[in-house]
Enzyme design. Structure first.
Site, mmCIF file in Angstrom:
data_model
loop_
_atom_site.group_PDB
_atom_site.id
_atom_site.type_symbol
_atom_site.label_atom_id
_atom_site.label_comp_id
_atom_site.label_asym_id
_atom_site.label_seq_id
_atom_site.Cartn_x
_atom_site.Cartn_y
_atom_site.Cartn_z
ATOM 1 N N CYS A 55 0.865 -1.180 0.000
ATOM 2 C CA CYS A 55 0.000 0.000 0.000
ATOM 3 C C CYS A 55 0.898 1.226 0.000
ATOM 4 O O CYS A 55 2.124 1.103 -0.088
ATOM 5 C CB CYS A 55 -0.961 0.003 1.187
ATOM 6 S SG CYS A 55 -0.160 0.138 2.802
ATOM 7 N N HIS A 90 -4.302 6.027 8.743
ATOM 8 C CA HIS A 90 -2.912 6.259 9.129
ATOM 9 C C HIS A 90 -2.318 7.271 8.167
ATOM 10 O O HIS A 90 -2.915 7.620 7.148
ATOM 11 C CB HIS A 90 -2.107 4.956 9.110
ATOM 12 C CG HIS A 90 -2.182 4.209 7.814
ATOM 13 N ND1 HIS A 90 -3.225 3.365 7.503
ATOM 14 C CD2 HIS A 90 -1.358 4.185 6.738
ATOM 15 C CE1 HIS A 90 -3.032 2.840 6.310
ATOM 16 N NE2 HIS A 90 -1.913 3.327 5.811
#
Length: 633
Positions: free
Chosen positions: A383, A552
């Site tokens: 990611c 995040h």
């Protein structure tokens, strides 16, 4: 590779050497504008910094960055050393030379490291590393001094002569015929920082200012387009134009007007006319900037304008806006009603997003490689930041691979850190193009949900079949997980103070803000980390499926992480997180990670997914001890 893709790749590489150092260029620009004899506040002593900065500091920074882009930290050092050779070998500011020898130095040390990989005896690594960097740096500096310096000197002289010829012949405005359409193709940074900045710095060293800094950065043409839509546009384009004009003119985000041109391609004539007018006005007033204006807002432009060019620059921006507005207004008023529908702006915006993604990812639109599954030994789930989403996906897939008795490594990482020897890469569909550029020889699988058990099950079945192992059953290959996960003492601990239950929120933005504030409250991050969490969410949704979201920060936001930690927030009524109506998050887990200490929490959650009762309990419990029990904390 298409010509457009090649130009985007090359231009992006050039601009990537300059963009990280724009702050240094601005510092030099301020010193020049303020303290040189013709500046706003002439000061002979402070002006002594101007020469060394343009001669040594700025080129070395570019060479350092170019070397790092190619060869990492060692490449950066060798690139900086090589740049000193090209600086000393010439009498002009050597920005083009730095753009050549910096990456060359990075390439040289990278090839050396590849050649000796695994061949250095234990205990001699530091000796070899230090001396190899020094020797290769010396050789590159000598090559730069004898060959590259004189070559670039001649090239720079020719290019500068070409610009001067265009100025003297009154032909410089013709550059807008190429520059303005190229901006719409997202080559603006490549043109501005890859071509005009080196030329402009050289001219500034000779004349105290340069016209080329404002050829691409002039906000006038785009402002004229948006003003025309404000008065003569229709539908959503007319309604959104005022806000876009403010962002463009004062914020310097030129990309915001690109959709308005794409939805009516005839308007490219308006921005060309505006650009030509702006450049022509600058030549009339003999005006220019003393450093690149980045971003291209009127504020940045004026800050980089020397005292003797203020009137000329203001007139250039105003004239460019007026001409662009006039031409665009005529084109908008004379078009038929069928030329513009309510969906035009939306479609054009989508086209801009696709082009921007292509320009940033290098345009990796081709299909990924296909690998022999029988030879697969490394799978990576990737990611953007390599923290939450990919960690949970890797944890789930790893369990299935282990349950099938496959000797395959399954890990997670950030896309930019993908190694060259990976066999299969699994990413979110919006990130696959980027992943292909970093691991072109791997097979790439796209998903929309990192907890997509069906995709992992199918992959495991194919791997087992390819490796001639016993055929797996039709049922998902999942090993029963214990309700409580044992966690080593040196791993991250979750405490009751990190757990908040029974929350309510109307939007995911509220939930992200709270998750970030909890991380700040417990001294895991500084407050600057929270904007990074929102930036990461805009890039790709952090919703994983199974009612779980893990907001995040981006990779850049990691610098604001003080220590690794998480916040656990429960929303029993759920929050609409994604575009799909089923993307409802009830567990929002904020993550701040420096290393991989948070992985045990991610693993515990993915293990709990195998137990429906455990997941249901996490969604509804009113006792923090239940969370600690289920996650083994």
């Amino acid at each position: 590779m298409s010509t457009k893709m090649f130009v985007q790749n090359f231009g992006r590489f050039l601009s990537n050497m300059v963009m990280p150092n724009i702050g240094a260029f601005i510092a030099w620009g301020f010193l020049t504008a303020l303290f040189i004899p013709t500046g706003w506040l002439p000061n002979e002593e402070l002006a002594k910094m101007v020469g060394p900065m343009i001669t040594y500091l700025l080129p070395i920074l570019i060479g350092f960055t170019g070397g790092k882009l190619v060869g990492g930290d060692r490449g950066a050092v060798v690139g900086a050393v090589a740049t000193t050779g090209v600086i000393v070998g010439t009498d002009i500011p050597m920005f083009m030379g730095a753009m050549m020898v910096g990456p060359f130095g990075g390439w040289a040390i990278k090839k050396f490291d590849e050649a000796i990989h695994g061949k250095v005896k234990s205990g001699f690594e530091m000796l070899v590393n230090n001396f190899s960097a020094g020797i290769i740096g010396m050789i590159c500096a000598m090559i730069a001094f004898w060959l590259v310096g004189p070559l670039v000197d001649a090239l720079s002289t020719a290019l500068a002569g070409g610009v001067n010829f265009l100025v003297n012949a009154g032909m410089l405005p013709l550059t807008s015929i190429f520059v303005e359409p190229a901006k719409i193709l997202f080559l603006n940074n490549a043109i501005n920082h890859g071509i005009f900045t080196p030329l402009g710095i050289q001219q500034t060293g000779e004349f105290g200012k340069s016209i080329v800094f404002l050829i691409e950065a002039n906000p006038g043409p785009g402002l004229g387009i948006l003003l025309a839509y404000m008065f003569f546009g229709k539908g959503s384009a007319k309604q959104s134009a005022p806000g876009a004009a403010i962002i463009h003119f004062f914020g310097g985000i030129h990309e915001i007007y690109f959709p308005y041109v794409l939805m009516n391609p005839r308007l490219i004539l308006a921005v060309i006319a505006g650009g030509m007018t702006g450049v022509f006005t600058l030549t009339i007033f003999d005006a220019g900037l003393i450093a690149p204006a980045s971003p291209g807002s009127i504020i940045a432009v004026l800050l980089m304008t020397p005292e003797n060019s203020v009137i000329g620059v203001l007139c250039s921006v105003a004239a460019a806006s007026a001409v662009s507005f006039f031409v665009a207004s005529i084109l908008l008023k004379t078009q038929g009603d069928t030329d513009e529908d309510e969906d035009a702006l939306e479609k054009a915006s989508e086209a801009v997003s696709n082009m921007k993604a292509a320009s940033k990812s290098g345009g990796a639109q081709e299909a990924s490689a296909t690998v022999d599954l029988a030879t697969v030994n490394k799978i990576i789930v990737a990611c953007d930041a390599g923290m939450g989403s990919s960690a949970m996906g890797a944890g789930l897939l790893r369990k299935k691979v282990q349950a099938a008795n496959l000797d395959i490594s399954v890990t997670n990482t950030a896309i930019n850190d993908l190694p060259g020897d990976v066999n299969i890469v699994i990413t979110h569909k919006d990130l696959t193009d980027r992943a292909v550029t970093h691991a072109p020889n791997a097979q790439h699988l796209s998903l929309t949900n990192f907890l997509d058990s069906a995709l992992y099950d199918g992959l495991v079945k194919d791997l087992v079949a390819a490796k001639t192992a016993p055929v797996v059953s039709e049922e998902p290959v999942v090993e029963a997980a214990p309700e409580v996960v044992e966690v080593a003492d040196n791993k991250l601990k979750l405490s009751e103070s990190n757990i908040i239950l029974g929350l309510k929120a109307k939007t995911k933005e509220e939930a992200i803000q709270l998750a970030g504030e909890q991380l700040v409250k417990h001294n895991y991050v500084s407050a600057e980390y929270i904007p990074g969490m929102f930036a990461r969410e805009e890039l790709v949704s952090t919703y994983l499926g199974e009612a779980i979201a893990v907001p995040h920060g981006t990779v850049d936001a990691k610098k604001h992480v003080l220590k690794t930690g998480i916040s656990f927030c429960q929303y029993p009524e759920g929050i609409q997180w994604g575009e799909d109506e089923d993307d409802v998050a009830k567990l929002v887990i904020g993550i701040a990670a420096q290393g991989d200490e948070h992985i045990n929490v991610i693993t515990a959650i993915t293990n709990a997914l195998d137990d429906e009762d455990a997941i249901e309990c996490l969604k509804t419990t009113t006792d923090p001890k239940d969370v600690l029990r289920i996650l083994g904390m």
